[in-house]
Motif scaffolding. Structure first.
Motif, PDB file in Angstrom:
ATOM      1  N   ARG A  67       0.832  -1.206   0.000  1.00 29.36           N
ATOM      2  CA  ARG A  67       0.000   0.000   0.000  1.00 29.36           C
ATOM      3  C   ARG A  67       0.869   1.259   0.000  1.00 29.36           C
ATOM      4  O   ARG A  67       0.649   2.183  -0.784  1.00 29.36           O
ATOM      5  N   ASP A 119      -2.231   9.610   1.725  1.00 25.05           N
ATOM      6  CA  ASP A 119      -3.427   9.014   1.135  1.00 25.05           C
ATOM      7  C   ASP A 119      -4.517  10.076   0.957  1.00 25.05           C
ATOM      8  O   ASP A 119      -5.140  10.185  -0.107  1.00 25.05           O
ATOM      9  N   ASN A 124      -7.317   9.667  -1.738  1.00 31.57           N
ATOM     10  CA  ASN A 124      -7.614   8.248  -1.480  1.00 31.57           C
ATOM     11  C   ASN A 124      -7.683   7.437  -2.766  1.00 31.57           C
ATOM     12  O   ASN A 124      -8.720   6.846  -3.085  1.00 31.57           O
ATOM     13  N   ARG A 136      -7.551   4.613  -5.581  1.00 29.69           N
ATOM     14  CA  ARG A 136      -7.857   3.189  -5.525  1.00 29.69           C
ATOM     15  C   ARG A 136      -6.975   2.376  -6.466  1.00 29.69           C
ATOM     16  O   ARG A 136      -6.894   1.161  -6.357  1.00 29.69           O
ATOM     17  N   SER A 147      -4.268  -2.384  -8.076  1.00 28.63           N
ATOM     18  CA  SER A 147      -5.194  -1.933  -7.039  1.00 28.63           C
ATOM     19  C   SER A 147      -4.434  -1.655  -5.744  1.00 28.63           C
ATOM     20  O   SER A 147      -3.564  -2.424  -5.345  1.00 28.63           O
ATOM     21  N   HIS A 161      -6.709  -1.306   0.916  1.00 30.14           N
ATOM     22  CA  HIS A 161      -7.170  -0.436   1.998  1.00 30.14           C
ATOM     23  C   HIS A 161      -6.185  -0.560   3.150  1.00 30.14           C
ATOM     24  O   HIS A 161      -5.414  -1.507   3.238  1.00 30.14           O
ATOM     25  N   LYS A 162      -6.257   0.361   4.087  1.00 30.58           N
ATOM     26  CA  LYS A 162      -5.378   0.263   5.250  1.00 30.58           C
ATOM     27  C   LYS A 162      -5.724  -0.949   6.111  1.00 30.58           C
ATOM     28  O   LYS A 162      -4.907  -1.413   6.904  1.00 30.58           O
ATOM     29  N   ASP A 163      -6.935  -1.497   5.939  1.00 24.27           N
ATOM     30  CA  ASP A 163      -7.300  -2.704   6.685  1.00 24.27           C
ATOM     31  C   ASP A 163      -6.944  -3.977   5.926  1.00 24.27           C
ATOM     32  O   ASP A 163      -7.273  -5.084   6.347  1.00 24.27           O
ATOM     33  N   LYS A 187      -7.930  -4.861   2.855  1.00 25.03           N
ATOM     34  CA  LYS A 187      -8.893  -5.294   1.843  1.00 25.03           C
ATOM     35  C   LYS A 187      -8.668  -4.541   0.533  1.00 25.03           C
ATOM     36  O   LYS A 187      -8.108  -3.451   0.508  1.00 25.03           O
ATOM     37  N   LYS A 215     -10.446  -3.232  -3.293  1.00 23.51           N
ATOM     38  CA  LYS A 215     -11.696  -2.951  -3.982  1.00 23.51           C
ATOM     39  C   LYS A 215     -11.712  -3.780  -5.269  1.00 23.51           C
ATOM     40  O   LYS A 215     -10.681  -3.982  -5.895  1.00 23.51           O
ATOM     41  N   ASP A 237     -16.183  -0.303  -4.684  1.00 27.52           N
ATOM     42  CA  ASP A 237     -16.254  -0.818  -3.316  1.00 27.52           C
ATOM     43  C   ASP A 237     -16.756  -2.250  -3.320  1.00 27.52           C
ATOM     44  O   ASP A 237     -17.627  -2.628  -4.112  1.00 27.52           O
TER      45      ASP A 237
END
Length: 220
Positions: free
Chosen positions: A75, A115, A120, A122, A129, A132-134, A136, A138, A219
């Motif tokens: 990321r 970010d 932000n 994607r 791609s 996400h910071k978690d 995951k 998209k 999403d």
């Protein structure tokens, strides 16, 4: 983690088909351009930190913690690529190498600010791609350009019209497969669109836009 450990878990993630498969030490050694004995030493360090699981005679796979750590590194790299390419307009051939170095910066606060500053994003500068910071992703879908709203960004991945005249027009406008395209405006009257291809802005008709497929992210 040290920068070397981050490089290793990122390599294992990519070699292991997004962290889901077991990877041999020889494959890691080839990817890292080092000796198998050096890989064995690193495997012990990563295993002690519960970042990988080792299976004798089979190889290694990332743990849940290791996968999240690898995605965090990836990321950061992709965000720096967007910053270098789109904001600083660094030559494309230099972006990947610089981002590889910058991805080791530890400050999560800085990455959060980066970010937000980039809006932000994607999709990375080279089309991958951005997690996400978690951890995951998209999902990626293919859509016709004329169906996209202003602010949408994607990669040109196909055409609907393969006629010689259309291909000649695309060449004249500098539109090619692999281009990063950003939708800037859409005219309600005739459906024509203003788009940005890499760093160049052009106006295209609805007919042209209805013949270009873009890969975009949505999403989950």
């Amino acid at each position: 983690m040290t920068p070397a450990e981050e490089d290793y878990i990122k390599a294992i993630y990519h070699l292991g088909k997004d962290g889901k498969a077991t990877v041999t030490t020889n494959a890691i050694a080839a990817r890292m351009e080092t000796k198998p004995s050096s890989v064995t030493d690193m495997i012990k360090k990563l295993s002690d930190k519960n970042l990988i699981a080792y299976k004798k005679y089979k190889g290694v796979s990332l743990t849940e913690s290791g996968t999240l750590s690898a995605l965090s590194v990836i990321r950061k790299q992709y965000l720096w690529e967007v910053f270098l390419g789109e904001k600083l307009e660094v030559p494309e051939e230099e972006i990947a190498n610089l981002a590889e170095q910058l991805k080791h910066i530890k400050s999560e606060r800085l990455i959060a600010k980066l970010d937000a500053y980039l809006g932000n994003p994607r999709v990375g500068f080279f089309g991958a791609s951005i997690p996400h910071k978690d951890g995951k992703f998209k999902k990626t879908v293919k859509k016709l350009l004329n169906g996209l709203t202003p602010g949408t960004k994607g990669i040109c991945v196909g055409i609907n019209d393969a006629s010689a005249a259309f291909l000649k027009f695309l060449e004249k406008k500098g539109i090619a497969l692999g281009n990063n395209i950003l939708v800037l405006e859409r005219e309600e009257f005739d459906g024509s669109m203003k788009i940005k291809i890499d760093q160049k802005e052009i106006q295209i008709s609805d007919q042209i836009a209805s013949n270009l497929f873009l890969e975009v992210t949505e999403d989950e």
